[in-house]
Enzyme design. Structure first.
Site, PDB file in Angstrom:
ATOM      1  N   ASN A   1       0.867  -1.172   0.000  1.00  0.00           N
ATOM      2  CA  ASN A   1       0.000   0.000   0.000  1.00  0.00           C
ATOM      3  C   ASN A   1       0.903   1.221   0.000  1.00  0.00           C
ATOM      4  O   ASN A   1       1.713   1.404   0.912  1.00  0.00           O
ATOM      5  CB  ASN A   1      -0.899   0.037   1.245  1.00  0.00           C
ATOM      6  CG  ASN A   1      -1.926  -1.082   1.232  1.00  0.00           C
ATOM      7  OD1 ASN A   1      -2.047  -1.822   0.256  1.00  0.00           O
ATOM      8  ND2 ASN A   1      -2.683  -1.188   2.307  1.00  0.00           N
TER       9      ASN A   1
ATOM     10  N   GLU B   1      -3.026  -1.100  -2.546  1.00  0.00           N
ATOM     11  CA  GLU B   1      -3.751   0.158  -2.350  1.00  0.00           C
ATOM     12  C   GLU B   1      -2.889   1.298  -2.859  1.00  0.00           C
ATOM     13  O   GLU B   1      -1.673   1.339  -2.628  1.00  0.00           O
ATOM     14  CB  GLU B   1      -4.046   0.447  -0.868  1.00  0.00           C
ATOM     15  CG  GLU B   1      -5.079  -0.454  -0.257  1.00  0.00           C
ATOM     16  CD  GLU B   1      -5.370  -0.101   1.197  1.00  0.00           C
ATOM     17  OE1 GLU B   1      -5.216   1.075   1.605  1.00  0.00           O
ATOM     18  OE2 GLU B   1      -5.760  -1.031   1.928  1.00  0.00           O
TER      19      GLU B   1
END
Ligand code: FCB
Length: 473
Positions: free
Chosen positions: A300, A371
């Site tokens: 992420n 992400e």
């Protein structure tokens, strides 16, 4: 950085078979907190504690994805996406965190997976995106070693029931954030400010990852873990002695405490002792379990961290105290970088650095960006459109950085935008919007934003198009 070969149209192409997806998490989108036998999670408890969440918001309804998943999957299909990362709510499928499964909870995920399968969308499933069963918290949460064992049992149970429909499994989402926000600063569930519990939770989360990974691999599943990673950068040349040490210690704190055990089976040499688990908690063999080979690493990426020489007792503009706590070192936020409404810096070159560094550290290990995205002050125009130009620009620059990293050797296999939908953004409630699809929380109406159309174009072409020269900055 070398320039990737662009097509004649200026588009940067991605490898065949690349995954284009979006990402969500159970507590942020599902709602239905007590439907069909679901147990309470720490986030149910925390969000209902006055003063914890902006505006007193809770995840009780969120995006109502528990009831609207068919509409959402149809939306993904209409955008031409071939991947979806979502998480399973542990207390939905095993209400107290131990004992038998709740069949109705598993039915929900089976139905969601079937819907995805029918649309040709491969599922990447996170087993733990922060919603621990409250009953396990009541017996110590991640500060207790038993929670790691319970997590492995739950992982095996879920993979046994759903594994035939899942492309790949992610054990944990962002253990660093669980520890820092949940156990150290208390801004996330379970809201503890307890350094000893935080140090213990660090080890037990990692051990939980390792035990669950072993159980999943025994079932023949593909398994990885998702870490939030932040390249740590020094302001410029000519920084005083000690700043490089500040960089190393900061890197150990924000990345290394989680990355090194997972990749190399050891805690980092530069981490401050107070943040590491006391040796008595680390049993023989634990680090081998934690460091077992993985099938992929989930990343992420939102922002880098910058350090420079300075006086923590006399901070200048854009400076903040350094988490390393070292004398003569501060963290700062360069004034030339854009900040999102979260206050997060926008810097696509950090993504390039991260991907190329990881590919040097773990050659050949497939990487997924699980992400990446930004908050923006989105609104619906009188014409009914959401023209989120900042997010289009953000996706464009970050995808360009990803394409360059691949050309320079990074083993990047997929990208998941955070997020499909505007949703419950933890302690910010519904005030921060990250979706490529706007959600009107009064009616649950979904409105694809300009960024959804841009992302659909990327997914369909398997390439990042050149933005028109006149595109607004
Ligand atoms: C990450 C979380 C995700 C979301 C984004 C904005 O840290 O994993 O759930 O809240 O930040």
């Amino acid at each position: 950085m070398t320039e990737p070969a662009a097509g004649e149209d200026g588009a940067l192409r991605f490898p065949a078979g690349f995954t284009w997806g979006t990402s969500t998490a159970a507590y942020q989108v599902e709602g239905a907190p007590d439907a069909d036998g679901k147990g309470m999670s720490v986030w149910d408890t925390f969000s209902h504690t006055p003063g914890t969440i902006r505006g007193g918001d809770t995840g009780d309804i969120a995006c109502d994805a528990y009831h609207r998943y068919r509409e959402d999957v149809a939306l993904m299909a209409s955008l031409g996406l071939n991947g979806y990362r979502f998480s399973i709510s542990w207390p939905r499928v095993q209400p107290g965190g131990r004992g038998p499964a709740n069949p109705r909870g598993l039915d929900y995920y089976r139905a969601l997976l079937d819907e995805l399968g029918e649309r040709g969308i491969a599922a990447t499933v996170t087993l733990y995106h922060w919603d621990l069963p409250q009953q396990l918290q009541d017996s110590g949460g991640w500060a207790a070693r038993d929670t790691a064992e319970r997590f492995a049992d739950y992982a095996a149970m879920v993979a046994g029931a759903l594994g035939d429909r899942v492309a790949r499994w992610i054990t944990l989402n962002e253990p660093q954030v669980v520890v820092t926000n949940g156990y150290r600063t208390g801004v996330h569930a379970p809201g503890l400010r307890d350094p000893a519990a935080a140090a213990a939770a660090t080890h037990h989360l990692l051990l939980g990852h390792g035990l669950a990974a072993a159980a999943l691999r025994d079932l023949g599943a593909e398994v990885g873990v998702t870490l939030d990673l932040h390249p740590v950068r020094v302001a410029g040349k000519g920084e005083p002695d000690g700043v490089e040490r500040g960089r190393l210690v900061t890197d150990a704190i924000v990345n290394g405490i989680y990355l090194e055990p997972v990749l190399h089976g050891r805690y980092p040499a530069h981490a401050p002792a107070g943040l590491l688990p006391p040796p008595a908690l680390v049993a023989d063999g634990d680090l081998g379990i934690i460091g077992q080979p993985l099938d992929f690493l989930g990343i992420n990426y939102y922002s880098p961290v910058f350090v420079r020489g300075g006086d923590p007792a006399d901070l200048r503009r854009n400076e903040v105290p350094a988490r390393s706590g070292l004398p003569g070192v501060v963290e700062y936020r360069p004034g030339h970088l854009e900040r999102t409404p979260m206050g997060w810096l926008v810097d696509a070159s950090g993504l390039y650095d991260l991907l190329t560094d990881l590919s040097r550290q773990a050659p050949g290990l497939p990487l997924y960006i699980t992400e990446n995205g930004r908050a923006a002050e989105d609104y619906v125009s009188p014409e009914g459109e959401v023209n989120d130009v900042e997010r289009v620009r953000y996706l464009h620059t970050h995808l360009e950085a990803a394409a360059r990293a691949i050309r320079d050797g990074a083993a990047l296999a997929g990208y998941f935008v955070w997020s499909l939908l505007d949703n419950f953004e933890w302690s910010w409630g519904y005030q921060k919007r990250f979706g490529i699809v706007f959600v009107d929380f009064g009616t649950q109406r979904r409105i694809p934003k300009a960024s959804a159309r841009f992302y659909a174009q990327v997914a369909r072409a398997n390439a990042v198009p050149a933005l028109p020269a006149a595109w607004p900055c």
